[in-house]
Scaffold this active site. Structure first.
Site, PDB file in Angstrom:
ATOM      1  N   LYS A  50       0.817  -1.214   0.000  1.00 19.06           N
ATOM      2  CA  LYS A  50       0.000   0.000   0.000  1.00 19.06           C
ATOM      3  C   LYS A  50       0.855   1.270   0.000  1.00 19.06           C
ATOM      4  O   LYS A  50       0.391   2.320  -0.423  1.00 19.06           O
ATOM      5  CB  LYS A  50      -0.958   0.005   1.200  1.00 19.06           C
ATOM      6  CG  LYS A  50      -1.885  -1.212   1.272  1.00 19.06           C
ATOM      7  CD  LYS A  50      -2.584  -1.473  -0.026  1.00 19.06           C
ATOM      8  CE  LYS A  50      -3.505  -2.689  -0.038  1.00 19.06           C
ATOM      9  NZ  LYS A  50      -2.939  -3.980   0.369  1.00 19.06           N
ATOM     10  N   TYR A 259     -12.764 -14.304   1.894  1.00 13.36           N
ATOM     11  CA  TYR A 259     -11.693 -13.378   2.244  1.00 13.36           C
ATOM     12  C   TYR A 259     -11.333 -13.544   3.714  1.00 13.36           C
ATOM     13  O   TYR A 259     -12.216 -13.522   4.575  1.00 13.36           O
ATOM     14  CB  TYR A 259     -12.176 -11.941   1.968  1.00 13.36           C
ATOM     15  CG  TYR A 259     -11.276 -10.855   2.501  1.00 13.36           C
ATOM     16  CD1 TYR A 259      -9.989 -10.702   1.991  1.00 13.36           C
ATOM     17  CD2 TYR A 259     -11.705  -9.992   3.495  1.00 13.36           C
ATOM     18  CE1 TYR A 259      -9.154  -9.705   2.465  1.00 13.36           C
ATOM     19  CE2 TYR A 259     -10.883  -8.987   3.978  1.00 13.36           C
ATOM     20  CZ  TYR A 259      -9.609  -8.852   3.472  1.00 13.36           C
ATOM     21  OH  TYR A 259      -8.786  -7.862   3.942  1.00 13.36           O
ATOM     22  N   TYR A 285      -3.246 -12.726   2.524  1.00 18.78           N
ATOM     23  CA  TYR A 285      -2.845 -12.319   1.171  1.00 18.78           C
ATOM     24  C   TYR A 285      -1.639 -13.116   0.652  1.00 18.78           C
ATOM     25  O   TYR A 285      -1.790 -14.017  -0.175  1.00 18.78           O
ATOM     26  CB  TYR A 285      -2.488 -10.825   1.140  1.00 18.78           C
ATOM     27  CG  TYR A 285      -3.577  -9.902   1.601  1.00 18.78           C
ATOM     28  CD1 TYR A 285      -4.570  -9.477   0.732  1.00 18.78           C
ATOM     29  CD2 TYR A 285      -3.592  -9.426   2.905  1.00 18.78           C
ATOM     30  CE1 TYR A 285      -5.547  -8.587   1.153  1.00 18.78           C
ATOM     31  CE2 TYR A 285      -4.569  -8.547   3.338  1.00 18.78           C
ATOM     32  CZ  TYR A 285      -5.550  -8.129   2.452  1.00 18.78           C
ATOM     33  OH  TYR A 285      -6.515  -7.264   2.871  1.00 18.78           O
TER      34      TYR A 285
HETATM   35  C1  LIG Z   1      -3.793  -5.190   0.066  1.00 21.63           C
HETATM   36  C2  LIG Z   1      -2.877  -6.329  -0.021  1.00 21.63           C
HETATM   37  C3  LIG Z   1      -2.794  -7.118  -1.180  1.00 21.63           C
HETATM   38  C4  LIG Z   1      -3.678  -6.922  -2.372  1.00 21.63           C
HETATM   39  O1  LIG Z   1      -3.366  -5.764  -3.091  1.00 21.63           O
HETATM   40  P1  LIG Z   1      -4.534  -5.016  -3.897  1.00 21.63           P
HETATM   41  O2  LIG Z   1      -3.833  -3.931  -4.600  1.00 21.63           O
HETATM   42  O3  LIG Z   1      -5.489  -4.522  -2.849  1.00 21.63           O
HETATM   43  O4  LIG Z   1      -5.184  -5.979  -4.803  1.00 21.63           O
HETATM   44  C5  LIG Z   1      -1.882  -8.152  -1.216  1.00 21.63           C
HETATM   45  N1  LIG Z   1      -1.096  -8.402  -0.147  1.00 21.63           N
HETATM   46  C6  LIG Z   1      -1.151  -7.684   0.993  1.00 21.63           C
HETATM   47  C7  LIG Z   1      -0.270  -8.062   2.116  1.00 21.63           C
HETATM   48  C8  LIG Z   1      -2.043  -6.625   1.094  1.00 21.63           C
HETATM   49  O5  LIG Z   1      -2.097  -5.927   2.233  1.00 21.63           O
END
Ligand SMILES: *Cc1c(COP(=O)(O)O)cnc(C)c1O
Length: 330
Positions: A50, A259, A285
């Protein structure tokens, strides 16, 4: 067009490029040459993908005179935590609106960090993302009435401005693979709000070359995630004067029940990468993204080296109750 990208307002938040490292013991275990793109490494707020998006989104916000940032997420949102840290660094007020009800007890994991970084934390008390976004919008209106200049960022900072961060990131990766003289066939990453995937696609379109991008959807945030991400990529490209349309086919095989639900494959992936490389992935993720890579490798899907984009997420490992499934049989 690359000039147009470089001319965008940007808040410099972390040293770049992030490391690109070969993962020899993981490669040996999988029988495929793996490189790790370490966006979990950085100087701001325990890092993560991010931060790249915030550089562009908050660069624009500052240029527009913003004094406050409102955004949304799940309670253990890495995006919310990165936003809180970026706001601390830039001297902006930060209000985080979370899905669901406040968890009992002292804050843990990302929620603890949100508080330390000085963000104001609110809970929307609903699981419906549209209602959560509505409550963030109302919060922005309230700040405006009080005389502030808020900007409301979408989930995951996946606005077209935010996604530009990953267009720049793709070009950054091309520079590194050229330097290392490695020719990856594929870049693999976990996807939810789509800014990472959309941005990488735009970067590849800008460069006109480079490895394919394979995203594993671990969120299913809308019914038509592929259509949403294709639209986001188109809007992102348009910001820098590129007229293009994008084909998106995210792979949903690693989502599991939903999710945030732990999967056995992700748990195994987290352990394997931890034990072979000393690198921590997260169960929501990056662990699921790596589980996808492992399944692909087992099926012989890659005809060349693979770059796994480590998007971060480590701080959520310290959320209350999350350790149990990871070490249950240890
Ligand atoms: C937010 C996030 C993602 C996904 O990225 P997006 O751009 O929201 O699709 C992947 N890995 C981690 C650790 C994240 O925090």
């Amino acid at each position: 067009m690359v000039d147009a990208l470089e001319a965008r307002p940007r808040a410099l938040l972390t040293p770049l490029p992030t490391p690109l490292e070969r993962a020899p013991r993981l490669s040996e275990a999988l029988g495929t040459e793996i490189w790790l793109k370490r966006d979990d490494v950085g100087s701001l707020g325990l890092a993560g993908n991010k931060v790249r998006k915030l550089e562009f989104a908050l660069g624009q916000a500052r240029q527009d005179g913003a004094t406050a940032v409102v955004t949304i997420g799940a309670a253990q949102s890495n995006h919310a935590r990165a936003t809180a840290a970026a706001c601390a660094r830039l001297g902006l007020r930060c209000v985080l609106v979370f899905r669901g009800d406040p968890p009992a007890g002292a804050p843990s994991g990302n929620l603890l960090l949100d508080r330390l970084f000085g963000a104001e934390v609110r809970f929307a008390c609903t699981d419906d993302w549209i209602e959560v976004a509505g409550s963030a919008h109302d919060c922005g209106e309230q700040l405006r009435r009080e005389g502030g200049h808020p900007v409301v960022l979408p989930a995951g900072c996946s606005s077209p401005e935010g996604a530009l961060g990953f267009a720049a990131a793709y070009l950054e990766l091309l520079g590194q693979i050229d330097e290392h003289r490695v020719e990856p066939s594929t870049v693999v990453h976990a996807s939810t709000s789509g800014g990472t995937h959309a941005g990488l696609l735009v970067g590849r379109a800008l460069a006109g070359r480079g490895p394919h991008i394979r995203g594993f959807d671990v969120g299913r945030l809308t019914e038509d995630v592929d259509g949403f991400v294709a639209g986001l990529a188109r809007d992102t490209a348009a910001l820098i004067g590129v007229e293009a349309s994008f084909e998106v086919a995210l792979d949903a095989s690693q989502l599991g029940e939903r999710y945030g639900a732990f999967t056995t494959a992700a748990t195994e992936a987290i352990r394997l990468v931890a034990e072979t490389e000393g690198v921590a992935l997260d169960p929501v993720y990056s662990g699921k993204g790596m589980a996808g890579l492992i399944a692909d490798a087992a099926q012989g899907r890659y005809d060349g080296p693979v770059v796994f984009w480590h998007t971060g997420g480590g701080p959520s490992l310290f959320a209350r109750g999350w350790a149990e499934p990871l070490v249950a049989d240890r």
